[in-house]
Design an enzyme around this catalytic site. Structure first.
Site, PDB file in Angstrom:
ATOM      1  N   CYS A 135       0.814  -1.220   0.000  1.00  9.79           N
ATOM      2  CA  CYS A 135       0.000   0.000   0.000  1.00  9.79           C
ATOM      3  C   CYS A 135       0.847   1.270   0.000  1.00  9.79           C
ATOM      4  CB  CYS A 135      -0.945   0.009   1.192  1.00  9.79           C
ATOM      5  SG  CYS A 135      -2.088  -1.370   1.149  1.00  9.79           S
TER       6      CYS A 135
ATOM      7  N   HIS B 272      -2.473   7.416   3.557  1.00  9.65           N
ATOM      8  CA  HIS B 272      -3.066   6.188   3.036  1.00  9.65           C
ATOM      9  C   HIS B 272      -4.462   6.015   3.644  1.00  9.65           C
ATOM     10  CE1 HIS B 272      -3.804   2.240   1.731  1.00  9.65           C
ATOM     11  NE2 HIS B 272      -3.425   1.612   2.828  1.00  9.65           N
TER      12      HIS B 272
ATOM     13  N   ASN C 287     -10.203   0.999   1.391  1.00 10.09           N
ATOM     14  CA  ASN C 287      -8.751   0.961   1.238  1.00 10.09           C
ATOM     15  C   ASN C 287      -8.421   0.450  -0.163  1.00 10.09           C
ATOM     16  OD1 ASN C 287      -6.051   0.261   1.243  1.00 10.09           O
ATOM     17  ND2 ASN C 287      -6.076  -0.664   3.283  1.00 10.09           N
TER      18      ASN C 287
HETATM   19  N1  COA Z   1     -18.444  -7.235  11.157  1.00  5.81           N
HETATM   20  C1  COA Z   1     -18.804  -7.542  12.409  1.00  5.81           C
HETATM   21  N2  COA Z   1     -17.947  -8.014  13.328  1.00  5.81           N
HETATM   22  C2  COA Z   1     -16.673  -8.160  12.950  1.00  5.81           C
HETATM   23  C3  COA Z   1     -16.231  -7.863  11.647  1.00  5.81           C
HETATM   24  C4  COA Z   1     -17.179  -7.387  10.742  1.00  5.81           C
HETATM   25  N3  COA Z   1     -16.860  -7.040   9.465  1.00  5.81           N
HETATM   26  N4  COA Z   1     -14.918  -8.124  11.578  1.00  5.81           N
HETATM   27  C5  COA Z   1     -14.529  -8.558  12.775  1.00  5.81           C
HETATM   28  N5  COA Z   1     -15.589  -8.599  13.611  1.00  5.81           N
HETATM   29  C6  COA Z   1     -15.623  -9.005  15.014  1.00  5.81           C
HETATM   30  C7  COA Z   1     -14.484  -9.906  15.382  1.00  5.81           C
HETATM   31  O1  COA Z   1     -14.799 -11.247  15.060  1.00  5.81           O
HETATM   32  C8  COA Z   1     -14.372  -9.677  16.868  1.00  5.81           C
HETATM   33  O2  COA Z   1     -15.375 -10.418  17.516  1.00  5.81           O
HETATM   34  P1  COA Z   1     -15.066 -11.128  18.912  1.00  5.81           P
HETATM   35  O3  COA Z   1     -14.717 -10.005  19.854  1.00  5.81           O
HETATM   36  O4  COA Z   1     -16.353 -11.811  19.199  1.00  5.81           O
HETATM   37  O5  COA Z   1     -13.915 -12.045  18.642  1.00  5.81           O
HETATM   38  C9  COA Z   1     -14.745  -8.195  17.026  1.00  5.81           C
HETATM   39  O6  COA Z   1     -15.428  -7.832  15.813  1.00  5.81           O
HETATM   40  C10 COA Z   1     -13.552  -7.293  17.217  1.00  5.81           C
HETATM   41  O7  COA Z   1     -12.578  -7.600  16.255  1.00  5.81           O
HETATM   42  P2  COA Z   1     -11.215  -6.846  16.193  1.00  5.81           P
HETATM   43  O8  COA Z   1     -10.404  -7.398  15.074  1.00  5.81           O
HETATM   44  O9  COA Z   1     -10.594  -6.807  17.537  1.00  5.81           O
HETATM   45  O10 COA Z   1     -11.740  -5.380  15.830  1.00  5.81           O
HETATM   46  P3  COA Z   1     -10.940  -4.045  15.731  1.00  5.81           P
HETATM   47  O11 COA Z   1     -11.590  -3.034  16.580  1.00  5.81           O
HETATM   48  O12 COA Z   1      -9.454  -4.207  15.860  1.00  5.81           O
HETATM   49  O13 COA Z   1     -11.208  -3.615  14.218  1.00  5.81           O
HETATM   50  C11 COA Z   1     -10.156  -3.617  12.057  1.00  5.81           C
HETATM   51  C12 COA Z   1     -10.772  -4.446  13.165  1.00  5.81           C
HETATM   52  C13 COA Z   1      -9.653  -4.545  10.967  1.00  5.81           C
HETATM   53  C14 COA Z   1     -11.213  -2.687  11.485  1.00  5.81           C
HETATM   54  C15 COA Z   1      -8.989  -2.756  12.615  1.00  5.81           C
HETATM   55  O14 COA Z   1      -8.142  -3.544  13.410  1.00  5.81           O
HETATM   56  C16 COA Z   1      -8.176  -2.129  11.520  1.00  5.81           C
HETATM   57  O15 COA Z   1      -8.656  -1.307  10.759  1.00  5.81           O
HETATM   58  N6  COA Z   1      -6.869  -2.448  11.429  1.00  5.81           N
HETATM   59  C17 COA Z   1      -6.016  -1.932  10.381  1.00  5.81           C
HETATM   60  C18 COA Z   1      -6.171  -2.765   9.159  1.00  5.81           C
HETATM   61  C19 COA Z   1      -5.574  -2.112   7.937  1.00  5.81           C
HETATM   62  O16 COA Z   1      -5.524  -0.914   7.825  1.00  5.81           O
HETATM   63  N7  COA Z   1      -5.116  -2.929   6.991  1.00  5.81           N
HETATM   64  C20 COA Z   1      -4.608  -2.503   5.748  1.00  5.81           C
HETATM   65  C21 COA Z   1      -3.190  -2.177   5.841  1.00  5.81           C
HETATM   66  S1  COA Z   1      -2.611  -1.515   4.341  1.00  5.81           S
END
Ligand code: COA
Length: 321
Positions: free
Chosen positions: A111, A248, A278
């Site tokens: 990215c 980004h 993204n």
């Molecule tokens: N819808 C509903 N629930 C979801 C979900 C979705 N699309 N995706 C995950 N969950 C659930 C998980 O299963 C988890 O449930 P649990 O607590 O019962 O296990 C809960 O939501 C929390 O998940 P978690 O991964 O801890 O959430 P988070 O607050 O960290 O948010 C992201 C997840 C991916 C949005 C966040 O971590 C993020 O944006 N990270 C950066 C990713 C990124 O930028 N990547 C590209 C890099 S170039």
């Protein structure tokens, strides 16, 4: 280095969060509060190389140059249908750039590809290896994410963004590219066929896209904020001197954390993650093109580009537009 023209293109199909919740256990509420994303443009019955060529052609038109003035084409891309030939050579054909004196190559810096390639352009121009470079960042992430993994597939969209750069100015005020080898945080492997000579043991052939979201979030905020401060300070400036921070577009909360860390106002941080998701390395040049065409970025403005991605890589560049 001077950016002469910008261009971009997005696929026709809009996919809202509600449309995703029809086949995934997710909701608009979860996606919007965690990421800021409301919808994304997704490639369907379009050819990816046409989308990339459209962005390239728009940047070329905006630059005022003719196709044959281009003497280098660089593409930033993580993965697409063609493993070979390069996307950049397909774009060369689509734009009618005759060659043979126009080398083409594809770069994969995940990215952060736009910022990495801009740095490369600056070096090629500074050494006289090239005079007018077409840089195209094009991504079809939605064709390789795992559509059963709600934690990652909801984050991405497809797009292409392009710039034409020339050696007519002194735009690059500072830059910093980094990589910390951490393949476990974001990984996607090609499902390659086994040779007749191997047992297949120990080789995981069909891994799909995997990401440790929380870890990426934490690393992105820390690394980007530090690199941005570093690059601005080395240029003898402060964050107050920067007119636009084009970050980004991975997650609105990541952008918000970096903005707060730098103590800068909202207006300096344009976003499109809400409607595009993204779009990997296309995200920054897409945003740049939108802001330039809307008249919000003007000649003489100071712009900070910052991106991060799989590797784990970060790229930061400070330019005078
Ligand atoms: N819808 C509903 N629930 C979801 C979900 C979705 N699309 N995706 C995950 N969950 C659930 C998980 O299963 C988890 O449930 P649990 O607590 O019962 O296990 C809960 O939501 C929390 O998940 P978690 O991964 O801890 O959430 P988070 O607050 O960290 O948010 C992201 C997840 C991916 C949005 C966040 O971590 C993020 O944006 N990270 C950066 C990713 C990124 O930028 N990547 C590209 C890099 S170039």
């Amino acid at each position: 280095m001077k950016i002469l023209g910008t261009g971009s293109a997005v696929p026709r199909k809009t996919v809202t969060n509600d449309m995703l919740s029809e086949f995934l256990d997710t909701s608009d509420e979860w996606i919007s509060t965690r990421t800021g994303i409301k919808s994304r443009q997704i490639i369907t019955d379009e050819r990816f190389e046409d989308l990339a060529a459209k962005a390239a052609s728009r940047a070329l038109d905006a630059s005022g140059l003719a196709p044959d003035d281009i003497d280098y084409i660089i593409c930033s891309n993580v993965a697409n249908l063609y493993i070979t030939p390069t996307l950049s050579s397909l774009i060369q054909g689509a734009l009618g750039i005759k060659g043979p004196n126009c080398p083409t190559m594809d770069v994969n810096a995940a990215c952060a590809g736009f910022v990495y390639c801009l740095d490369l352009c600056d070096a090629l121009l500074a050494t006289g290896r090239a005079h007018n470079i077409l840089l195209v960042c094009a991504e079809e992430v939605t064709r390789f994410v795992d559509w059963n993994d709600r934690a990652s597939c909801v984050l991405f969209g497809d797009a292409a963004g392009a710039v034409v750069v020339t050696n007519g100015g002194d735009d690059m005020l500072g830059h910093k590219m980094t990589c910390v080898p951490m393949p476990e945080v974001i990984v996607y492997c090609n499902p390659m066929e086994p040779t007749p000579f191997e047992t297949g043991e120990g080789i995981d052939r069909h891994r799909t896209f995997e990401m440790k979201g929380r870890e990426v979030f934490r690393m992105a905020v820390t690394a980007a904020a530090n690199d941005i401060k570093d690059v601005i300070a080395k240029a003898g400036l402060t964050p107050d001197d920067v007119d636009h921070f084009l970050l980004h577009q991975a997650n609105l909360r990541i952008i918000e954390s970096i903005r707060t860390n730098l103590g800068q106002p909202h207006e300096k941080f344009p976003t499109n993650v809400e409607r595009c998701g993204n779009t990997s390395s296309a995200s920054v040049p897409l945003l740049l093109d939108e802001e330039v065409r809307a008249g919000r970025i003007k000649r003489g403005d100071t712009i900070l580009f910052s991106a991060f991605g799989a590797g784990f890589v970060t790229g930061t560049a400070l330019i005078k537009y």
